[in-house]
Design a protein around this motif. Structure first.
Motif, PDB file in Angstrom:
ATOM      1  N   TYR A  19       0.834  -1.203   0.000  1.00 38.80           N
ATOM      2  CA  TYR A  19       0.000   0.000   0.000  1.00 38.80           C
ATOM      3  C   TYR A  19       0.869   1.253   0.000  1.00 38.80           C
ATOM      4  CZ  TYR A  19      -3.840  -3.140   1.321  1.00 38.80           C
ATOM      5  OH  TYR A  19      -4.767  -4.144   1.341  1.00 38.80           O
ATOM      6  N   ALA A  20       1.944   1.235   0.791  1.00 37.61           N
ATOM      7  CA  ALA A  20       2.840   2.390   0.859  1.00 37.61           C
ATOM      8  C   ALA A  20       3.507   2.621  -0.496  1.00 37.61           C
ATOM      9  CB  ALA A  20       3.895   2.168   1.936  1.00 37.61           C
ATOM     10  N   SER A  21       3.906   1.551  -1.163  1.00 35.78           N
ATOM     11  CA  SER A  21       4.583   1.664  -2.452  1.00 35.78           C
ATOM     12  C   SER A  21       3.656   2.267  -3.500  1.00 35.78           C
ATOM     13  CB  SER A  21       5.057   0.280  -2.903  1.00 35.78           C
ATOM     14  OG  SER A  21       5.697   0.349  -4.143  1.00 35.78           O
ATOM     15  N   VAL A  22       2.427   1.781  -3.564  1.00 43.68           N
ATOM     16  CA  VAL A  22       1.458   2.301  -4.533  1.00 43.68           C
ATOM     17  C   VAL A  22       1.162   3.772  -4.258  1.00 43.68           C
ATOM     18  CG1 VAL A  22      -0.934   2.141  -5.328  1.00 43.68           C
ATOM     19  CG2 VAL A  22       0.420   0.060  -5.033  1.00 43.68           C
ATOM     20  N   SER A  23       1.002   4.128  -2.989  1.00 48.70           N
ATOM     21  CA  SER A  23       0.680   5.512  -2.623  1.00 48.70           C
ATOM     22  C   SER A  23       1.811   6.463  -2.999  1.00 48.70           C
ATOM     23  CB  SER A  23       0.391   5.610  -1.123  1.00 48.70           C
ATOM     24  OG  SER A  23      -0.704   4.790  -0.760  1.00 48.70           O
ATOM     25  N   ALA A  26       2.012   6.968  -6.799  1.00 48.85           N
ATOM     26  CA  ALA A  26       0.954   7.842  -7.314  1.00 48.85           C
ATOM     27  C   ALA A  26       1.273   9.311  -7.054  1.00 48.85           C
ATOM     28  CB  ALA A  26      -0.381   7.471  -6.675  1.00 48.85           C
ATOM     29  N   VAL A  27       1.741   9.634  -5.845  1.00 50.90           N
ATOM     30  CA  VAL A  27       2.078  11.020  -5.511  1.00 50.90           C
ATOM     31  C   VAL A  27       3.223  11.522  -6.373  1.00 50.90           C
ATOM     32  CG1 VAL A  27       3.012  12.514  -3.702  1.00 50.90           C
ATOM     33  CG2 VAL A  27       1.192  10.886  -3.153  1.00 50.90           C
ATOM     34  N   LEU A  28       4.241  10.683  -6.562  1.00 56.53           N
ATOM     35  CA  LEU A  28       5.403  11.103  -7.340  1.00 56.53           C
ATOM     36  C   LEU A  28       5.069  11.282  -8.814  1.00 56.53           C
ATOM     37  CD1 LEU A  28       8.308   9.035  -5.752  1.00 56.53           C
ATOM     38  CD2 LEU A  28       7.529  11.340  -5.222  1.00 56.53           C
ATOM     39  N   ILE A  29       4.167  10.491  -9.344  1.00 53.27           N
ATOM     40  CA  ILE A  29       3.764  10.656 -10.748  1.00 53.27           C
ATOM     41  C   ILE A  29       3.127  12.032 -10.961  1.00 53.27           C
ATOM     42  CG2 ILE A  29       2.050   9.905 -12.442  1.00 53.27           C
ATOM     43  CD1 ILE A  29       2.658   7.033 -11.556  1.00 53.27           C
ATOM     44  N   LEU A  30       2.240  12.421 -10.056  1.00 49.00           N
ATOM     45  CA  LEU A  30       1.593  13.731 -10.171  1.00 49.00           C
ATOM     46  C   LEU A  30       2.619  14.857 -10.081  1.00 49.00           C
ATOM     47  CD1 LEU A  30      -1.598  13.148  -7.960  1.00 49.00           C
ATOM     48  CD2 LEU A  30      -1.472  13.310 -10.461  1.00 49.00           C
ATOM     49  N   ALA A  31       3.538  14.744  -9.119  1.00 48.96           N
ATOM     50  CA  ALA A  31       4.529  15.805  -8.928  1.00 48.96           C
ATOM     51  C   ALA A  31       5.477  15.898 -10.119  1.00 48.96           C
ATOM     52  CB  ALA A  31       5.315  15.543  -7.646  1.00 48.96           C
ATOM     53  N   LYS A  32       5.930  14.749 -10.615  1.00 48.50           N
ATOM     54  CA  LYS A  32       6.884  14.770 -11.734  1.00 48.50           C
ATOM     55  C   LYS A  32       6.224  15.201 -13.039  1.00 48.50           C
ATOM     56  CE  LYS A  32       9.846  11.206  -9.727  1.00 48.50           C
ATOM     57  NZ  LYS A  32      10.352   9.823  -9.849  1.00 48.50           N
ATOM     58  N   MET A  53       6.349   3.268 -14.502  1.00 44.95           N
ATOM     59  CA  MET A  53       6.614   1.840 -14.463  1.00 44.95           C
ATOM     60  C   MET A  53       6.522   1.301 -13.031  1.00 44.95           C
ATOM     61  SD  MET A  53       7.031   0.975 -17.598  1.00 44.95           S
ATOM     62  CE  MET A  53       5.912   2.305 -18.074  1.00 44.95           C
ATOM     63  N   ASP A  54       7.020   2.110 -12.092  1.00 41.38           N
ATOM     64  CA  ASP A  54       6.961   1.711 -10.685  1.00 41.38           C
ATOM     65  C   ASP A  54       5.521   1.524 -10.224  1.00 41.38           C
ATOM     66  OD1 ASP A  54       9.673   1.803 -10.548  1.00 41.38           O
ATOM     67  OD2 ASP A  54       9.783   3.684  -9.423  1.00 41.38           O
ATOM     68  N   SER A  55       4.657   2.449 -10.652  1.00 41.37           N
ATOM     69  CA  SER A  55       3.266   2.361 -10.203  1.00 41.37           C
ATOM     70  C   SER A  55       2.599   1.098 -10.736  1.00 41.37           C
ATOM     71  CB  SER A  55       2.481   3.599 -10.648  1.00 41.37           C
ATOM     72  OG  SER A  55       2.365   3.645 -12.061  1.00 41.37           O
ATOM     73  N   GLY A  56       2.892   0.776 -12.012  1.00 43.85           N
ATOM     74  CA  GLY A  56       2.343  -0.459 -12.562  1.00 43.85           C
ATOM     75  C   GLY A  56       2.889  -1.676 -11.845  1.00 43.85           C
ATOM     76  N   SER A  92      10.553  -6.916 -13.468  1.00 42.95           N
ATOM     77  CA  SER A  92      11.773  -6.744 -14.250  1.00 42.95           C
ATOM     78  C   SER A  92      11.433  -6.387 -15.693  1.00 42.95           C
ATOM     79  CB  SER A  92      12.618  -8.025 -14.197  1.00 42.95           C
ATOM     80  OG  SER A  92      11.963  -9.103 -14.838  1.00 42.95           O
ATOM     81  N   ALA A  93      10.323  -6.929 -16.202  1.00 42.56           N
ATOM     82  CA  ALA A  93       9.887  -6.576 -17.560  1.00 42.56           C
ATOM     83  C   ALA A  93       9.482  -5.104 -17.612  1.00 42.56           C
ATOM     84  CB  ALA A  93       8.720  -7.465 -17.982  1.00 42.56           C
ATOM     85  N   PHE A  94       8.760  -4.624 -16.584  1.00 40.20           N
ATOM     86  CA  PHE A  94       8.404  -3.209 -16.509  1.00 40.20           C
ATOM     87  C   PHE A  94       9.662  -2.335 -16.532  1.00 40.20           C
ATOM     88  CE2 PHE A  94       4.186  -4.364 -14.589  1.00 40.20           C
ATOM     89  CZ  PHE A  94       3.403  -3.658 -15.494  1.00 40.20           C
ATOM     90  N   ILE A  95      10.649  -2.751 -15.751  1.00 42.59           N
ATOM     91  CA  ILE A  95      11.883  -1.961 -15.655  1.00 42.59           C
ATOM     92  C   ILE A  95      12.602  -1.920 -16.999  1.00 42.59           C
ATOM     93  CG2 ILE A  95      14.148  -1.854 -14.553  1.00 42.59           C
ATOM     94  CD1 ILE A  95      12.848  -3.079 -12.057  1.00 42.59           C
TER      95      ILE A  95
END
Length: 304
Positions: A19-23, A26-32, A53-56, A92-95
């Protein structure tokens, strides 16, 4: 040294980590996204693509961990732990995808330079990103020490990569601001290559678990030493080990006095099993009893 968590504690910690990773993603995607829109920095774009990619990967991780924590059932007698390895392989495929896309865009920007604007906004967002990623990594590190989760370990690996790349973005922005604009796409190319290289570690670990690779030699030697440390055990053979998520599976044959009553042989096996589980909490241990000398007899029969 952090003690291993109980199954219930491990389940709760792993869910919190996902849950922490997804949250955070999401916040970093909006900021970036906001920062890239205002700065047109390809190094910030690199960081944004990585966060997408991280969010997925984190969402995939969330569902995989929930499934992996399901108890064993009639159709999955060994549990669902390998779902974590499948998630790690997918991550690893996402990365790899993110690394290739970033490499293409950074090369294009190197050949066709564009100015960087809104320096202050870009710098502030990247510093926020570094702080949020560092806090998340501290929590993930704690969870990994308590649970030994393969999926959380894979998730933490690409966030560690993010921490390094985001720090590099700050350096690239500063250098571009002081008259070195070429550092922006050059850094993005370096980040892409590093992302691709880091995927190898995740993929290798996940693949080894999916194909039931033996535990490290040091762990196997420790298991044998524990078994042979019992005063009634004459020897150990046919040791087989593997991992599935958080569970290590151990199978071995104990050599015992052939004239020993079955009830006593069973008690000794239980004692060895308990000793192995004490050294490897959560392990699934299966022991077969053999009369001492059976290995030599079988070898002689094969030679005849």
């Amino acid at each position: 040294m952090t003690s291993p968590a109980s199954p219930a504690q491990a389940a709760r910690l792993m869910k919190l980590a996902t849950y922490a990773s997804v949250s955070v993603a999401a916040v970093l995607i909006l900021a970036k996204t906001m920062a890239y829109w205002q700065t047109s920095s390809v190094s910030i774009l690199a960081s944004l693509v990585d966060s997408l990619m991280d969010s997925g990967a984190s969402l995939l991780n969330l569902f995989a961990v929930r499934y992996a924590l399901e108890p064993a059932d009639r159709q999955h007698r060994f549990g669902h732990g390998k779902a974590e390895s499948i998630a790690a392989l997918a991550q690893s495929a996402f990365i790899i995808v993110s690394g290739v896309l970033l490499l293409v865009e950074a090369t294009r920007r190197l050949l066709n330079p564009e100015p960087i604007g809104a320096f202050g906004v870009g710098l502030a967002v990247m510093l926020l990103t570094i702080a949020a990623t560092a806090v998340l990594l501290l929590f993930q590190g704690y969870v990994i020490r308590r649970t030994q989760s393969a999926a959380i370990r894979a998730d933490a690996l690409h966030y560690r990569t993010d921490l390094l790349t985001n720090s590099g973005v700050v350096v690239a922005l500063l250098l571009a601001q002081f008259g070195w604009p070429g550092t922006d796409p050059l850094f993005a190319i370096g980040a892409a290559l590093y992302i691709l290289w880091s995927a190898r570690s995740i993929m290798g670990s996940a693949f080894n678990e999916l194909v039931d690779r033996e535990l490290p030699d040091s762990q196997r030697a420790r298991i044998i030493a524990i078994a042979e440390g019992h005063p009634e055990v004459r020897g150990v053979h046919d040791l087989r080990t593997r991992s599935a998520g958080r569970i290590d599976f151990v199978e071995m044959h104990l050599e015992l006095d052939g004239s020993m009553p079955l009830v006593k042989a069973h008690r000794i096996s239980d004692e060895v099993e308990a000793a192995v589980i004490a050294a490897m909490p959560g392990a699934d241990v299966v022991i077969h009893q053999d009369p001492a000398g059976i290995v030599e007899v079988q070898q002689d029969e094969q030679l005849q």
